[in-house]
Design an enzyme around this catalytic site. Structure first.
Site, mmCIF file in Angstrom:
data_model
loop_
_atom_site.group_PDB
_atom_site.id
_atom_site.type_symbol
_atom_site.label_atom_id
_atom_site.label_comp_id
_atom_site.label_asym_id
_atom_site.label_seq_id
_atom_site.Cartn_x
_atom_site.Cartn_y
_atom_site.Cartn_z
ATOM 1 N NE ARG A 48 59.528 34.774 66.887
ATOM 2 C CZ ARG A 48 58.532 34.591 66.148
ATOM 3 N NH1 ARG A 48 57.557 35.711 66.371
ATOM 4 N NH2 ARG A 48 58.543 33.790 65.412
ATOM 5 C CB SER A 147 59.379 35.056 62.448
ATOM 6 O OG SER A 147 58.476 34.817 61.422
ATOM 7 C CG HIS A 148 56.263 38.535 61.015
ATOM 8 N ND1 HIS A 148 56.164 37.292 61.510
ATOM 9 C CD2 HIS A 148 55.495 39.367 61.352
ATOM 10 C CE1 HIS A 148 55.234 37.507 62.195
ATOM 11 N NE2 HIS A 148 54.756 38.659 62.493
ATOM 12 C CG ASP A 305 58.504 35.432 57.201
ATOM 13 O OD1 ASP A 305 59.089 34.448 56.606
ATOM 14 O OD2 ASP A 305 58.291 35.324 58.550
ATOM 15 C CG ASP A 307 61.668 33.073 59.305
ATOM 16 O OD1 ASP A 307 61.030 33.551 59.271
ATOM 17 O OD2 ASP A 307 61.594 31.666 60.063
ATOM 18 C CD GLU A 392 51.406 29.221 61.316
ATOM 19 O OE1 GLU A 392 50.720 28.371 62.091
ATOM 20 O OE2 GLU A 392 52.071 29.939 61.244
ATOM 21 C CD GLU A 393 45.607 34.760 60.968
ATOM 22 O OE1 GLU A 393 45.917 35.926 60.801
ATOM 23 O OE2 GLU A 393 46.502 33.970 61.809
#
Length: 547
Positions: A48, A147-148, A305, A307, A392-393
């Site tokens: 990224r 992603s976000h 989000d 994706d 996951e968190e």
């Protein structure tokens, strides 16, 4: 971290990314491999960066894609490659670059019909569907998404034939090869023009949308949702699933309203996140301000989000649910409403997720599988059915089909949203009410995560935290029971440190995708006790960073 005074407010013109300059920088700015921040670097979810900082540019994508081609050849992966993109401004340019290299290497590439955006879980689903009952000619995939992350970022992920995020051995191999190409001024990279690549016999089209939507009834009880006539609202947050939701509503005859179908690479329709940036994070109350304001219009509402690999659940009873709360509710519901799942199917969680999940799993008689941050650690268990649910968190989750078979080995932000409607319809309680019932039984934990800026050097220091850094035998007045640097589920390094007491814990680790570090903490002793844990955790981190 202080909350920006503009958090939760509409984005103003001065914070919007200049898309033309961003895309121009992608093609014109040349990364310097001698600068660490400008090299190819795979974090917990791919490479990224931003073209403005020369961390996500055409040369990166040329090098990564050629490296993937070489990896495929070394592993005799010779089936189709599914290529998907999200709605970030750098995704289309990166797709063009990638296709030019893939075509030059004679790889059969499958793109979406009508150049449709493609969510991450849809790529995973396509890979697994194609590879079912195959031993050779296996498919894999690439998802182009950060992603976000904010609009100025780009991202590039590789999913091998198991359909999930590539593990560290694979990403290290690809990263090293890619940086070699970067250092050698792109020598050895094959490439043809985009026009030729589109017309190449190795370029094909695939109905990702139809295949995925048509299969949803095998993972969520869509008939229960339909017959209940439950009113649903969904906000795609301008992401890759924007055109999926109306198809879902039509195909399954659901009362589902897509409240925002705008696609705009500036994401000007978003409310600002905690730090004043635009970030399409469905777990952030600031980014989700618009949907939360509509909660009383629907029986249940949800978002995903950019994706669509993360979810956000908005209920009438409690507004936006904290990710840990909904993960706990999903575990409680799924393991009591999926009778065809294996009797010994375990609950998978990352070790920075709530211990409420531990309590629910124990009550259900299910073993817990606790791993470091990274969905790649769940892939094998989802494939063989030994993990019924994984979460996951940061609001990422996936779970098995109704019959116990694998659905997706990557995070799926679509099915948790639909599951919230299924459970609301069946139990006559929304997930917020269900979580309150869990708290009545197991206690009401207070949980918080702190993010703070960190340089690459500081992230390296935090990644190598050891139990010796915790000088005291107590944490917030309680005896320390464990100081973990490896996850109990798979004995893998957590890339940081977790300290556990009877009624609380904290974990500190650098982000694998952003220039920040994170401190996670939880207490079953209330907010005051949580504050003490966080304060003492910060002292440990500050000492580590002062070296």
């Amino acid at each position: 971290m202080p909350i920006n005074p503009l958090a939760g407010k509409p984005a103003s013109p001065d914070v919007l990314v200049d898309v033309s300059k961003l895309v121009t920088a992608y093609f014109t700015e040349m990364p310097d491999p001698r600068v660490p921040s400008e090299r190819v670097s795979f974090g917990t979810s791919g490479h990224r960066g931003s073209s403005f900082s020369r961390s996500f540019n055409e040369e990166h994508i040329l090098c990564i894609t050629q490296a993937i081609c070489l990896y495929r050849k070394s592993q005799k992966i010779d089936g189709p490659l599914y290529l998907g993109i999200d709605t970030h401004a750098l995704s289309v340019p990166a797709m063009v670059t990638a296709l030019e290299v893939l075509s030059a290497n004679d790889i059969d590439v499958y793109l979406a019909y009508n150049d449709e955006f493609t969510p991450t879980p849809v790529i995973s689903h396509a890979i697994l569907t194609y590879n079912a009952n195959r031993k050779t000619g296996l498919a894999d995939g690439i998802v182009i998404t950060p992603s976000h992350n904010p609009p100025h970022d780009g991202g590039f992920k590789y999913n091998p034939p198991n359909g999930g995020p590539a593990d560290t051995a694979i990403t290290s191999w690809i990263e090293n090869k890619a940086n070699g190409f970067l250092e050698d001024c792109l020598q050895g990279i094959k490439r043809i023009s985009y026009a030729r690549a589109l017309k190449s016999p190795t370029t094909h089209r695939h109905d990702f949308l139809g295949s995925y939507v048509g299969d949803l009834g095998n993972v969520v009880d869509m008939e229960m949702i339909r017959s209940s006539k439950i009113r649903m609202g969904v906000d795609p947050l301008g992401g890759a699933g924007v055109h999926y939701w109306n198809r879902i509503a039509e195909q399954y005859n659901l009362d589902l309203t897509c409240v925002n179908q705008t696609v705009d690479p500036t994401f000007r329709f978003m409310t600002l996140d905690w730090d004043g940036q635009i970030r399409m994070d469905p777990s952030s109350p600031y980014a989700m301000e618009s949907l939360v304001a509509m909660k009383d219009r629907f029986d249940i509402a949800f978002a995903a989000d950019t994706d669509h690999d993360r979810h956000g659940i908005v209920t009438k009873s409690s507004g936006l649910m904290a990710p840990n709360h909904y993960l706990s509710v999903m575990v409680s519901y799924l393991f009591t409403h999926r009778p065809k799942w294996a009797a010994k199917a375990r609950v998978g969680k990352t070790l920075v997720s709530s211990k409420m999940i531990d309590a629910v799993a124990k009550d259900l008689g299910r073993d817990l599988y606790e791993v470091p941050v990274g969905f790649k650690y769940f892939v094998d268990g989802l494939i063989d059915g030994s993990l019924g649910f994984t979460g996951e968190e940061s609001a990422g989750a996936s779970f098995l089909r109704i019959d116990g078979g694998v659905w997706s080995t990557d995070k799926d932000g679509i099915i948790p949203g639909l599951l919230s409607a299924e459970m609301t319809a069946r139990t006559q309680m929304d997930p917020g009410e269900s979580y309150r019932h869990l708290c009545e039984r197991f206690g009401n934990p207070a949980y918080r995560r702190i993010d703070a800026p960190a340089t690459d050097w500081q992230k390296s220091l935090l990644k190598n935290l050891t139990p010796e850094k915790v000088r005291s035998g107590e944490l917030a007045g309680e005896k320390i029971l464990e100081c973990l640097t490896k996850a109990p589920g798979n004995n893998q390094s957590i890339g940081g440190l977790k300290v556990v007491t009877k009624s609380g814990w904290f974990a500190a680790r650098p982000s694998g995708t952003e220039s920040i570090y994170k401190i996670y903490a939880e207490s079953f002793g209330g907010e005051e006790h949580l504050g003490r844990i966080l304060s003492e955790a910060q002292e440990v981190v500050n000492k580590a960073l002062s070296q």
